[in-house]
Each structure stands twice: as structure tokens, then as C-alpha cells.
Design a protein around this motif. Structure first.
Motif, PDB file in Angstrom:
ATOM      1  N   LEU A  75       0.853  -1.185   0.000  1.00  0.00           N
ATOM      2  CA  LEU A  75       0.000   0.000   0.000  1.00  0.00           C
ATOM      3  C   LEU A  75       0.889   1.235   0.000  1.00  0.00           C
ATOM      4  O   LEU A  75       1.733   1.409   0.891  1.00  0.00           O
ATOM      5  CB  LEU A  75      -0.917  -0.015   1.234  1.00  0.00           C
ATOM      6  N   VAL A  77       1.903   5.089   0.202  1.00  0.00           N
ATOM      7  CA  VAL A  77       1.473   6.240   0.996  1.00  0.00           C
ATOM      8  C   VAL A  77       2.460   7.395   0.799  1.00  0.00           C
ATOM      9  O   VAL A  77       3.674   7.189   0.835  1.00  0.00           O
ATOM     10  CB  VAL A  77       1.446   5.853   2.497  1.00  0.00           C
ATOM     11  N   SER A 119      -6.106   1.658  -7.653  1.00  0.00           N
ATOM     12  CA  SER A 119      -6.574   2.689  -6.704  1.00  0.00           C
ATOM     13  C   SER A 119      -8.028   2.478  -6.310  1.00  0.00           C
ATOM     14  O   SER A 119      -8.561   3.243  -5.512  1.00  0.00           O
ATOM     15  CB  SER A 119      -6.411   4.084  -7.318  1.00  0.00           C
ATOM     16  N   HIS A 123     -10.154   4.307   0.305  1.00  0.00           N
ATOM     17  CA  HIS A 123      -8.891   4.755   0.897  1.00  0.00           C
ATOM     18  C   HIS A 123      -9.060   5.192   2.352  1.00  0.00           C
ATOM     19  O   HIS A 123      -8.238   4.865   3.202  1.00  0.00           O
ATOM     20  CB  HIS A 123      -8.322   5.931   0.095  1.00  0.00           C
ATOM     21  N   ASP A 124     -10.126   5.931   2.612  1.00  0.00           N
ATOM     22  CA  ASP A 124     -10.317   6.468   3.970  1.00  0.00           C
ATOM     23  C   ASP A 124     -10.523   5.342   4.985  1.00  0.00           C
ATOM     24  O   ASP A 124      -9.958   5.373   6.083  1.00  0.00           O
ATOM     25  CB  ASP A 124     -11.519   7.427   4.005  1.00  0.00           C
ATOM     26  N   ALA A 127      -7.197   3.502   5.468  1.00  0.00           N
ATOM     27  CA  ALA A 127      -6.256   4.353   6.211  1.00  0.00           C
ATOM     28  C   ALA A 127      -6.637   4.402   7.688  1.00  0.00           C
ATOM     29  O   ALA A 127      -5.774   4.312   8.570  1.00  0.00           O
ATOM     30  CB  ALA A 127      -6.242   5.761   5.610  1.00  0.00           C
ATOM     31  N   ARG A 137      -0.929  10.151   3.165  1.00  0.00           N
ATOM     32  CA  ARG A 137      -2.013  10.018   2.192  1.00  0.00           C
ATOM     33  C   ARG A 137      -1.888   8.694   1.433  1.00  0.00           C
ATOM     34  O   ARG A 137      -0.944   8.504   0.654  1.00  0.00           O
ATOM     35  CB  ARG A 137      -1.955  11.209   1.233  1.00  0.00           C
ATOM     36  N   LEU A 138      -2.836   7.814   1.690  1.00  0.00           N
ATOM     37  CA  LEU A 138      -2.851   6.512   1.014  1.00  0.00           C
ATOM     38  C   LEU A 138      -3.359   6.708  -0.411  1.00  0.00           C
ATOM     39  O   LEU A 138      -4.460   7.210  -0.619  1.00  0.00           O
ATOM     40  CB  LEU A 138      -3.781   5.572   1.792  1.00  0.00           C
TER      41      LEU A 138
END
Ligand SMILES: Cc1cc2nc3c(=O)[nH]c(=O)nc-3n(C[C@H](O)[C@H](O)[C@H](O)COP(=O)(O)O)c2cc1C
Length: 189
Positions: A75, A77, A119, A123-124, A127, A137-138
Motif C-alpha cells: 500500500l 502512501v 486505486s 482509501h479512507d 487508512a 495520504r494513502l
């Protein structure tokens, strides 16, 4: 570089050794970056690990068939330092993460492995569940493994691997004296 591509059919029984994963991370480690800030971080999620389970629960529908089969997901970041004395434009953290991930992806290819960046996931949620701090930021995942049997996956995923790969002509990418005017030195499209 020309022979690199992003396969979607992984062998779900293959495991990558820690030494191989380390080699991939070393390729990213030696990427150039603005001010040598090295703003990239990777969470290593081998199939079956907690990080992997968290990711798999949040994959988009299109990615939920093929990503879980890969041996490991890295992942990617980007970290920024907004409190630094001279904060850098955060866009460079994203730029440099992409560059490190390109190194990693090409290293995988050089090792005979398949690598496919993606992608499409929440993501949120990922993370938050993996405890990323505020300024991390992922941005993407990189699925790495070996190619598997197309007969073992859905028709949709198998079909993707036989699609024709295309690119925009270089004349629309490389400009010379003015924006939009192809650089006249191009010898191929
Ligand atoms: C940042 C990024 C995000 C991507 N997201 C996805 C994705 O969510 N699902 C997917 O199947 N492929 C994804 N891809 C793969 C691209 O679709 C693929 O690289 C592109 O079609 C070019 O194909 P190639 O890598 O085989 O040359 C992503 C690639 C990048 C670099």
C-alpha cells in the motif's frame, strides 16, 4: 520497460519470500525525490495478513476478484511535512511516491514477477483501520505475485489479460517550442 504490463490473473497459492519483498522495497528506496525527502511509505500486506484482510474488505467491485489472489499488496502512501520550516509543495510528495512505485513495479518485472497497481478501494476506511496519521495520504496499492491460470478466475478477469494494450502517440505527449506542437525530433510514434 516495454515488456512490463499489469496482469489481473494471479496464482492464489504463490507466496513471496521476505527477501524478495525486501528487494522490491529497496528499488523504491533508491528512487530520486525532491530534496531527497523520500516521502514514500509502504504498508506490506501479504495475503492472509491483517492488513490484507482490511484491504480486501474495502476493494471496489472491479478489483475484488483479482487483487486478493496476489501474493502481496504494497500500500503506497505519501507523507508530507506541513510543519517543516520550509514546507514543500505537497504535490511533490505525490510525484515522488509515484516515482518510487514505478521503481518498485519495474523491479518486480525484472524479477519475473507480475505487478499491478490499483486505486479502486475505500482509501479512507483502509487508512483509518490501519492507523495512518493525518499527514499520510494513502494513494494506491501494488499487487505483486506470479501469473496464474486464467481458467481459475472469472471470465471478466481472464478477459482483461488478453485485451489489446494501447498508448497515446508520442506526438501528443512530447512538445517542442510550444504547447501542443510535437517535438520535431521524434523518430517513432
Ligand atoms: C495509480 C493507478 C491506479 C490504478 N487503478 C487501477 C484499478 O483500480 N483497477 C485496475 O484494474 N487497474 C488499475 N490500474 C492499472 C491501470 O489500469 C494500468 O496500468 C493501465 O491500464 C495501463 O496498463 P499496463 O499497466 O498494462 O500498461 C491503476 C494504475 C495506476 C498507476
Amino acid at each position: 520497460m516495454r515488456s512490463r504490463w499489469s496482469p489481473s490473473v494471479f496464482d492464489a497459492t504463490h507466496e513471496l519470500g521476505d527477501d524478495q519483498v525486501t528487494r522490491l522495497l529497496q528499488a523504491a528506496q533508491w528512487a530520486p525525490s525532491a530534496g531527497n525527502a523520500q516521502p514514500w511509505r509502504y504498508l506490506v500486506a501479504p495475503r492472509g495478513s491483517r492488513a490484507h484482510q482490511v484491504l480486501v474488505a474495502h476493494l471496489s467491485r472491479g478489483n475484488s476478484g483479482w487483487v486478493p489472489r496476489a501474493s502481496v499488496v504494497l500500500l503506497a502512501v505519501a507523507v508530507t511535512e506541513p510543519d517543516a520550516k520550509k514546507p514543500r509543495d505537497p504535490a511533490y510528495a505525490v510525484h515522488d511516491l509515484g516515482q518510487a512505485s514505478a521503481h518498485l513495479t519495474l523491479q518486480a518485472h525484472a524479477m519475473g514477477l507480475a505487478a499491478h497497481q490499483f486505486s479502486g478501494f475505500d482509501h479512507d476506511a483502509v487508512a483509518a483501520e490501519l492507523g495512518l496519521p493525518e499527514h499520510a495520504r494513502l494513494l494506491a496499492g501494488i499487487a505483486v505475485g506470479v501469473r496464474g491460470d486464467p481458467g481459475a478466475v472469472s471470465e471478466r478477469d481472464a478477459e482483461r489479460d488478453s485485451r489489446e494494450r494501447t498508448r497515446r502517440p508520442l506526438a501528443e505527449t512530447a512538445f517542442g517550442d510550444a504547447w501542443g506542437t510535437p517535438w520535431p525530433g521524434l523518430t517513432e510514434s
